[in-house]
Design a protein around this motif. Sequence first.
Motif, mmCIF file in Angstrom:
data_model
loop_
_atom_site.group_PDB
_atom_site.id
_atom_site.type_symbol
_atom_site.label_atom_id
_atom_site.label_comp_id
_atom_site.label_asym_id
_atom_site.label_seq_id
_atom_site.Cartn_x
_atom_site.Cartn_y
_atom_site.Cartn_z
ATOM 1 N N UNK A 147 0.809 -1.222 0.000
ATOM 2 C CA UNK A 147 0.000 0.000 0.000
ATOM 3 C C UNK A 147 0.842 1.273 0.000
ATOM 4 N N UNK A 148 2.083 1.165 0.388
ATOM 5 C CA UNK A 148 2.951 2.342 0.458
ATOM 6 C C UNK A 148 3.103 3.003 -0.911
ATOM 7 N N UNK A 149 3.165 2.215 -1.970
ATOM 8 C CA UNK A 149 3.434 2.749 -3.303
ATOM 9 C C UNK A 149 2.272 2.598 -4.283
#
Length: 180
Positions: A10-12
């Motif tokens: 989910x970070x990117x």
Amino acid sequence: MFGWAFGDLMRDIPTICTPDDHDVFQGNLWGGQGIPKPANLPNTDDHTGFTQTVKMVNVVNTTQCSHLPDPYDPAPIEQGMIVWYTSLNYGRVSFAIVSDRIFKSGPDYVATWEGRKDHIREPLKDPSSLEKPELEFLGKRQELFLEDWIRDWKDVDIKVLLSQTLLQMLPPITDNTIIS
């Protein structure tokens, strides 16, 4: 927990999360536009209404939907329950994010068989017997939202409807209107 488990992914990558029935401690949720489950009914998953308090449901909805744009119509529903249906444009894609489980009517309004009302164990002779004009799936307010959303194509090339449950057997939309 979900964010921790999938944080690296989910970070990117843009991520849209919405609450579901188990997030409010129900196996199946037929929210009935925010009504509480009647106290005289057994605590099973085949009756319309919420088993948890509106305060608890609002905490879940706020926690899991605060990353979304503001709701299309933020007026609370029954008991002061908050809503979160909205749209989000990313690139040239427009997402409608709806909350059908909060609004839909339960099977207890149509089921005539014994046992769990949300389990059809034999083929129905007449499936249209489950159709009743007073039953809701998305609720009138979400239907109005979808009517507006489907007509707004400014800076958008494609539209995607995100829902908690499948929308089945809808006829093709030929004139840019929502079938209700």
